[in-house]
Each structure stands twice: as structure tokens, then as C-alpha cells.
Design a protein around this motif. Structure first.
Motif, PDB file in Angstrom:
ATOM      1  N   GLY A  12       0.740  -1.197   0.091  1.00 50.83           N
ATOM      2  CA  GLY A  12       0.001   0.000   0.117  1.00 50.83           C
ATOM      3  C   GLY A  12       0.752   1.297  -0.042  1.00 50.83           C
ATOM      4  N   ASP A  13       1.871   1.310   0.974  1.00 48.18           N
ATOM      5  CA  ASP A  13       2.615   2.521   0.806  1.00 48.18           C
ATOM      6  C   ASP A  13       3.401   2.767  -0.510  1.00 48.18           C
ATOM      7  OD1 ASP A  13       2.080   3.202   3.526  1.00 48.18           O
ATOM      8  OD2 ASP A  13       3.814   2.108   4.469  1.00 48.18           O
ATOM      9  N   THR A  14       3.966   1.553  -1.067  1.00 46.53           N
ATOM     10  CA  THR A  14       4.490   1.727  -2.410  1.00 46.53           C
ATOM     11  C   THR A  14       3.600   2.103  -3.224  1.00 46.53           C
ATOM     12  OG1 THR A  14       6.124  -0.099  -1.649  1.00 46.53           O
ATOM     13  CG2 THR A  14       5.968   0.410  -3.996  1.00 46.53           C
ATOM     14  N   LEU A  15       2.584   1.601  -3.437  1.00 47.40           N
ATOM     15  CA  LEU A  15       1.608   2.130  -4.477  1.00 47.40           C
ATOM     16  C   LEU A  15       1.289   3.653  -4.249  1.00 47.40           C
ATOM     17  CD1 LEU A  15      -0.579  -0.891  -4.848  1.00 47.40           C
ATOM     18  CD2 LEU A  15       1.092  -0.412  -6.532  1.00 47.40           C
ATOM     19  N   ARG A  16       0.805   3.993  -3.152  1.00 51.16           N
ATOM     20  CA  ARG A  16       0.446   5.428  -2.972  1.00 51.16           C
ATOM     21  C   ARG A  16       1.699   6.429  -3.038  1.00 51.16           C
ATOM     22  NH1 ARG A  16      -1.551   2.784   1.794  1.00 51.16           N
ATOM     23  NH2 ARG A  16      -3.904   2.281   1.552  1.00 51.16           N
ATOM     24  N   GLY A  17       2.843   5.590  -2.640  1.00 47.32           N
ATOM     25  CA  GLY A  17       4.098   6.452  -2.907  1.00 47.32           C
ATOM     26  C   GLY A  17       4.409   6.875  -4.556  1.00 47.32           C
ATOM     27  N   ILE A  18       4.025   5.860  -5.322  1.00 41.08           N
ATOM     28  CA  ILE A  18       4.392   6.317  -6.598  1.00 41.08           C
ATOM     29  C   ILE A  18       3.238   7.082  -7.398  1.00 41.08           C
ATOM     30  CG2 ILE A  18       5.849   4.492  -7.005  1.00 41.08           C
ATOM     31  CD1 ILE A  18       3.777   2.808  -8.491  1.00 41.08           C
ATOM     32  N   GLY A  19       1.958   7.145  -6.659  1.00 39.48           N
ATOM     33  CA  GLY A  19       0.683   7.852  -7.049  1.00 39.48           C
ATOM     34  C   GLY A  19      -0.230   7.268  -7.534  1.00 39.48           C
ATOM     35  N   VAL A  20      -0.469   6.220  -7.338  1.00 35.96           N
ATOM     36  CA  VAL A  20      -1.596   5.173  -7.426  1.00 35.96           C
ATOM     37  C   VAL A  20      -2.825   5.657  -6.923  1.00 35.96           C
ATOM     38  CG1 VAL A  20      -2.654   2.859  -7.713  1.00 35.96           C
ATOM     39  CG2 VAL A  20      -0.263   3.368  -8.300  1.00 35.96           C
ATOM     40  N   ASN A  21      -3.891   5.990  -7.324  1.00 34.40           N
ATOM     41  CA  ASN A  21      -5.002   6.488  -6.582  1.00 34.40           C
ATOM     42  C   ASN A  21      -5.511   5.674  -5.401  1.00 34.40           C
ATOM     43  OD1 ASN A  21      -6.855   4.670  -8.087  1.00 34.40           O
ATOM     44  ND2 ASN A  21      -8.358   6.387  -8.616  1.00 34.40           N
ATOM     45  N   GLU A  22      -6.385   6.089  -4.366  1.00 37.25           N
ATOM     46  CA  GLU A  22      -6.612   5.209  -3.455  1.00 37.25           C
ATOM     47  C   GLU A  22      -7.716   4.137  -3.639  1.00 37.25           C
ATOM     48  OE1 GLU A  22      -6.163   4.032   0.202  1.00 37.25           O
ATOM     49  OE2 GLU A  22      -4.997   5.537  -0.270  1.00 37.25           O
ATOM     50  N   GLU A  23      -8.372   4.379  -4.687  1.00 32.09           N
ATOM     51  CA  GLU A  23      -9.550   3.505  -5.090  1.00 32.09           C
ATOM     52  C   GLU A  23      -8.861   2.367  -5.403  1.00 32.09           C
ATOM     53  OE1 GLU A  23     -13.394   2.584  -7.846  1.00 32.09           O
ATOM     54  OE2 GLU A  23     -12.903   4.666  -7.402  1.00 32.09           O
ATOM     55  N   SER A  24      -8.012   2.378  -6.516  1.00 31.89           N
ATOM     56  CA  SER A  24      -7.118   1.395  -7.201  1.00 31.89           C
ATOM     57  C   SER A  24      -6.245   0.604  -6.211  1.00 31.89           C
ATOM     58  CB  SER A  24      -6.118   1.896  -8.169  1.00 31.89           C
ATOM     59  OG  SER A  24      -6.644   2.438  -9.301  1.00 31.89           O
ATOM     60  N   SER A  26      -6.958   0.508  -2.795  1.00 26.22           N
ATOM     61  CA  SER A  26      -7.880  -0.242  -1.945  1.00 26.22           C
ATOM     62  C   SER A  26      -8.240  -1.627  -2.450  1.00 26.22           C
ATOM     63  CB  SER A  26      -8.996   0.497  -1.639  1.00 26.22           C
ATOM     64  OG  SER A  26      -8.636   1.497  -0.758  1.00 26.22           O
ATOM     65  N   ASP A  27      -8.242  -1.701  -3.897  1.00 27.26           N
ATOM     66  CA  ASP A  27      -9.027  -2.805  -4.496  1.00 27.26           C
ATOM     67  C   ASP A  27      -7.653  -3.859  -4.481  1.00 27.26           C
ATOM     68  OD1 ASP A  27     -11.493  -1.833  -4.955  1.00 27.26           O
ATOM     69  OD2 ASP A  27     -11.233  -1.297  -7.121  1.00 27.26           O
ATOM     70  N   ILE A  28      -6.612  -3.384  -4.833  1.00 28.05           N
ATOM     71  CA  ILE A  28      -5.424  -4.137  -5.041  1.00 28.05           C
ATOM     72  C   ILE A  28      -4.929  -4.793  -3.724  1.00 28.05           C
ATOM     73  CG2 ILE A  28      -3.018  -4.282  -5.470  1.00 28.05           C
ATOM     74  CD1 ILE A  28      -3.618  -2.016  -7.611  1.00 28.05           C
ATOM     75  N   LEU A  29      -5.131  -3.945  -2.757  1.00 27.42           N
ATOM     76  CA  LEU A  29      -4.788  -4.371  -1.416  1.00 27.42           C
ATOM     77  C   LEU A  29      -6.016  -5.583  -0.887  1.00 27.42           C
ATOM     78  CD1 LEU A  29      -3.708  -1.450   0.726  1.00 27.42           C
ATOM     79  CD2 LEU A  29      -2.299  -3.257  -0.379  1.00 27.42           C
ATOM     80  N   LEU A  30      -7.002  -5.473  -1.095  1.00 26.50           N
ATOM     81  CA  LEU A  30      -7.925  -6.395  -0.527  1.00 26.50           C
ATOM     82  C   LEU A  30      -7.678  -7.541  -1.367  1.00 26.50           C
ATOM     83  CD1 LEU A  30     -10.447  -7.394   0.878  1.00 26.50           C
ATOM     84  CD2 LEU A  30     -11.949  -6.199  -0.547  1.00 26.50           C
ATOM     85  N   ALA A  31      -7.630  -7.843  -2.766  1.00 27.73           N
ATOM     86  CA  ALA A  31      -7.317  -8.765  -3.531  1.00 27.73           C
ATOM     87  C   ALA A  31      -5.952  -9.653  -2.968  1.00 27.73           C
ATOM     88  CB  ALA A  31      -7.387  -8.485  -4.991  1.00 27.73           C
ATOM     89  N   ALA A  32      -4.938  -8.904  -2.940  1.00 22.93           N
ATOM     90  CA  ALA A  32      -3.677  -9.294  -2.273  1.00 22.93           C
ATOM     91  C   ALA A  32      -3.891 -10.105  -1.041  1.00 22.93           C
ATOM     92  CB  ALA A  32      -2.694  -8.360  -2.503  1.00 22.93           C
ATOM     93  N   THR A  33      -4.575  -9.347  -0.121  1.00 21.47           N
ATOM     94  CA  THR A  33      -4.570  -9.888   1.254  1.00 21.47           C
ATOM     95  C   THR A  33      -5.392 -11.261   1.155  1.00 21.47           C
ATOM     96  OG1 THR A  33      -5.100  -7.760   1.846  1.00 21.47           O
ATOM     97  CG2 THR A  33      -5.846  -9.543   3.439  1.00 21.47           C
ATOM     98  N   GLU A  34      -6.398 -11.532   0.183  1.00 24.57           N
ATOM     99  CA  GLU A  34      -7.286 -12.401   0.064  1.00 24.57           C
ATOM    100  C   GLU A  34      -6.155 -13.690  -0.484  1.00 24.57           C
ATOM    101  OE1 GLU A  34     -10.062 -13.589   1.121  1.00 24.57           O
ATOM    102  OE2 GLU A  34     -10.763 -11.891   1.876  1.00 24.57           O
ATOM    103  N   ALA A  35      -5.501 -13.183  -1.602  1.00 27.27           N
ATOM    104  CA  ALA A  35      -4.223 -14.413  -1.888  1.00 27.27           C
ATOM    105  C   ALA A  35      -3.386 -14.827  -0.888  1.00 27.27           C
ATOM    106  CB  ALA A  35      -3.654 -13.714  -3.177  1.00 27.27           C
ATOM    107  N   CYS A  36      -3.039 -13.885  -0.292  1.00 25.53           N
ATOM    108  CA  CYS A  36      -1.810 -14.296   1.041  1.00 25.53           C
ATOM    109  C   CYS A  36      -2.578 -15.074   1.679  1.00 25.53           C
ATOM    110  CB  CYS A  36      -1.247 -12.977   1.395  1.00 25.53           C
ATOM    111  SG  CYS A  36      -0.119 -12.107   0.107  1.00 25.53           S
ATOM    112  N   THR A  37      -3.807 -14.734   2.411  1.00 24.75           N
ATOM    113  CA  THR A  37      -4.581 -15.548   3.249  1.00 24.75           C
ATOM    114  C   THR A  37      -4.675 -16.668   2.987  1.00 24.75           C
ATOM    115  OG1 THR A  37      -5.515 -13.379   4.356  1.00 24.75           O
ATOM    116  CG2 THR A  37      -6.633 -15.106   4.989  1.00 24.75           C
ATOM    117  N   ASN A  38      -5.113 -17.004   1.686  1.00 21.00           N
ATOM    118  CA  ASN A  38      -5.153 -18.384   1.488  1.00 21.00           C
ATOM    119  C   ASN A  38      -3.989 -19.077   1.379  1.00 21.00           C
ATOM    120  OD1 ASN A  38      -7.843 -18.174   0.498  1.00 21.00           O
ATOM    121  ND2 ASN A  38      -7.727 -17.772  -1.551  1.00 21.00           N
ATOM    122  N   VAL A  39      -3.033 -18.704   1.030  1.00 25.32           N
ATOM    123  CA  VAL A  39      -1.550 -19.248   1.335  1.00 25.32           C
ATOM    124  C   VAL A  39      -1.640 -19.689   2.721  1.00 25.32           C
ATOM    125  CG1 VAL A  39       0.839 -19.260   1.416  1.00 25.32           C
ATOM    126  CG2 VAL A  39      -0.265 -18.167  -0.619  1.00 25.32           C
TER     127      VAL A  39
END
Length: 139
Positions: A12-24, A26-39
Motif C-alpha cells: 500500500g505504501d509503495t503504490l501510494r508513494g508512486i501516485g496510484v489513486n486510493e480506490e485502485s 484499496s482494490d489491489i490490497l483487498l485482492a492481495a490480502t485474500e491471496a496471501c490469506t489463502n496461502v
């Protein structure tokens, strides 16, 4: 389980730091969290570690979550089902789990899963992203 919040913070800090908007973000973090939690939940002790790799270009972000666990044995039957179809073995799990891939699909544009017994699991999340508007310069 401690690695999942750390991944969220770093990504999240990396994406925000390079200028990705918050909605994008948030979506990426939720999906990545689900993928990592599945592992963590499904690979368990068979996967001593997992990797998260993110790449970003002007139009999209790709997050890849890979483990060297035991892989999934039931994905072939699930892959033969029609989208949204629930198999008999799924009913017991619906109350508490089994929604991870539906959540991932709702958050990103494409979810790709490769998993086979003894080969581990590789999940790819692709998301078109939007950028924050550049700050207006004042003279």
C-alpha cells in the motif's frame, strides 16, 4: 498470519508513494490480502514461505503470490464448473470461507490460478489502475 498485514503496509505504501489513486490501491490490497490469506490458511505448514511480487506500468498493476506448498488437489473439479456454480462439497464451507476468489475477482480485472499437487500455487492479480491527479503548481 503476521506477514499479511506487513504485506498490506509495504504494498500500500509503495503504490501510494508512486501516485496510484486510493480506490485502485484499496482494490489491489483487498485482492492481495485474500491471496496471501489463502496461502496461510490452505498451504499451511507445507509452504514455509511465500512471495509477493508487484509490477506497475502506466496502465496496470500485477500482483503475483506464489508458494511452494502442496498445491490444490480439488481445483480441477472446480475448474469444470460453470461460473458461480457451487459443488456439493462447497456447501459446508460457504458459511465461513470459500469467498476468497469471489472477492479477488470483484476487486481486480483478472485472477489467474495455477496450482497442482506437489507444485505449489501461483495466483496472478491484474488490475487497471488510475493515478492521482498531479498537484496544481502555485506560483
Amino acid at each position: 498470519m503476521l506477514s499479511v498485514p506487513v504485506m498490506r503496509q509495504v504494498l500500500g505504501d509503495t503504490l501510494r508513494g508512486i501516485g496510484v489513486n486510493e480506490e485502485s490501491v484499496s482494490d489491489i490490497l483487498l485482492a492481495a490480502t485474500e491471496a496471501c490469506t489463502n496461502v496461510v490458511l490452505h498451504a499451511g505448514q507445507s509452504a514455509r514461505a511465500y512471495t509477493v511480487k508487484a509490477t506497475v506500468d502506466n496502465a496496470a498493476c500485477r500482483v503475483e503470490v506464489t508458494d511452494a506448498g502442496q498445491g490444490c488437489r480439488t481445483r480441477r473439479a472446480a475448474a469444470r464448473r460453470q461460473p458461480g456454480e457451487i459443488g456439493p462439497a462447497d456447501h459446508a464451507n460457504l458459511a465461513e470461507s470459500g469467498r476468497g476468489f469471489a472477492i479477488m475477482r470483484a476487486c481486480v480485472d483478472a485472477v489467474t490460478l495455477h496450482s497442482a499437487p506437489g507444485e505449489g500455487t501461483h495466483v496472478v492479480l491484474d488490475k487497471r489502475i488510475h493515478w492521482e491527479a498531479p498537484l496544481a503548481r502555485t506560483a
